[in-house]
Design a protein around this motif. Structure first.
Motif, short mmCIF file in Angstrom:
data_model
loop_
_atom_site.label_atom_id
_atom_site.label_comp_id
_atom_site.label_asym_id
_atom_site.label_seq_id
_atom_site.Cartn_x
_atom_site.Cartn_y
_atom_site.Cartn_z
N ASP A 157 0.85 -1.19 0.00
CA ASP A 157 0.00 0.00 0.00
C ASP A 157 0.89 1.24 0.00
O ASP A 157 1.36 1.69 1.04
N LYS A 158 1.13 1.80 -1.20
CA LYS A 158 2.04 2.95 -1.33
C LYS A 158 1.49 4.21 -0.66
O LYS A 158 2.25 5.01 -0.12
N GLU A 159 0.16 4.39 -0.70
CA GLU A 159 -0.42 5.56 -0.05
C GLU A 159 -0.24 5.49 1.46
O GLU A 159 0.06 6.50 2.11
N GLN A 160 -0.43 4.30 2.02
CA GLN A 160 -0.24 4.13 3.45
C GLN A 160 1.21 4.38 3.84
O GLN A 160 1.50 4.92 4.90
N TYR A 161 2.13 3.99 2.96
CA TYR A 161 3.55 4.27 3.20
C TYR A 161 3.76 5.77 3.39
O TYR A 161 4.44 6.20 4.33
N GLN A 162 3.18 6.58 2.50
CA GLN A 162 3.34 8.03 2.59
C GLN A 162 2.72 8.58 3.87
O GLN A 162 3.27 9.47 4.50
N VAL A 163 1.57 8.03 4.26
CA VAL A 163 0.90 8.47 5.50
C VAL A 163 1.78 8.17 6.71
O VAL A 163 1.98 9.02 7.58
N VAL A 164 2.32 6.96 6.76
CA VAL A 164 3.16 6.56 7.89
C VAL A 164 4.48 7.34 7.90
O VAL A 164 4.97 7.75 8.96
#
Length: 200
Positions: A157-164
């Motif tokens: 999950d690339k979007e979750q990576y950015q969020v974290v």
């Protein structure tokens, strides 16, 4: 007795899974990360810790430092420049996601990266600059799959990576507020930047 080091290696355990397994630091970035002293408390190392928790300890040993961390950090940067040493940040923490999603970095790969540092293997490879943290990440390393060198590549999950990642940058910035007024401006500016888009 042994002379000055060619390489200085900071070890961290990033439970968020967003720091690369190995990155090269400028003298100012080395000072910033030295002052920050970021790692994670993990289960089995301290009583009451059942899952990893982010923690910061100035100079990786705040309780034992007599002077303000900036004094040690400036001395470190000065010595790095004077003796032409290279500073590295090696992350033995999570890859492929944060704790509960990803897994711990393979010890075999961490050893290969440490070997590569000591054998000057990274002198011959390309690097990319991390947009938020600003450090240099090698794109290849002997005996290590290249895809694990860039943390985002290991996340499904690339979007979750950015969020974290944004969360971790915020933790770094919040922690550093207590030092900023007494720290060299170049060291403050070597920290991660909080403003970035959540692109996948």
């Amino acid at each position: 007795v042994a002379g000055h080091p060619e390489n200085i290696i900071f070890l961290t355990c990033d439970a968020f899974g967003v720091l690369p397994p190995v990155s090269k630091l400028t003298p100012e970035q080395a000072s910033y990360h030295f002052i920050s002293g970021y790692t994670a408390k993990v289960a089995g190392t301290e009583m009451g810790v059942t899952e990893p928790q982010a923690t910061f300890s100035a100079c990786f040993g705040a309780a034992f430092m007599m002077w303000h961390p900036n004094k040690y950090a400036e001395l470190l940067a000065e010595k790095i420049k004077e003796h032409k040493a290279t500073a590295w940040l090696v992350n033995t923490g999570w890859t492929g996601g944060a704790h509960g999603v990803g897994s711990r970095m393979s010890l075999k790969y961490t050893r290969a990266m440490i070997d590569a540092i000591h054998h000057n293997d990274f002198d011959k490879v390309e690097f990319t600059t991390d947009e938020e943290f600003g450090f240099q990440i090698p794109l290849s390393c002997p005996n290590v799959p290249s895809e694990i060198l860039i943390p985002k590549n290991t996340w499904e999950d690339k979007e979750q990576y950015q969020v974290v990642k944004k969360k971790l940058v915020g933790l770094f910035n919040e922690n550093f507020k207590k030092f900023a007024a007494n720290v060299n401006t170049k060291i403050v500016e070597a920290g991660p930047k909080a403003d970035f888009s959540l692109q996948s």
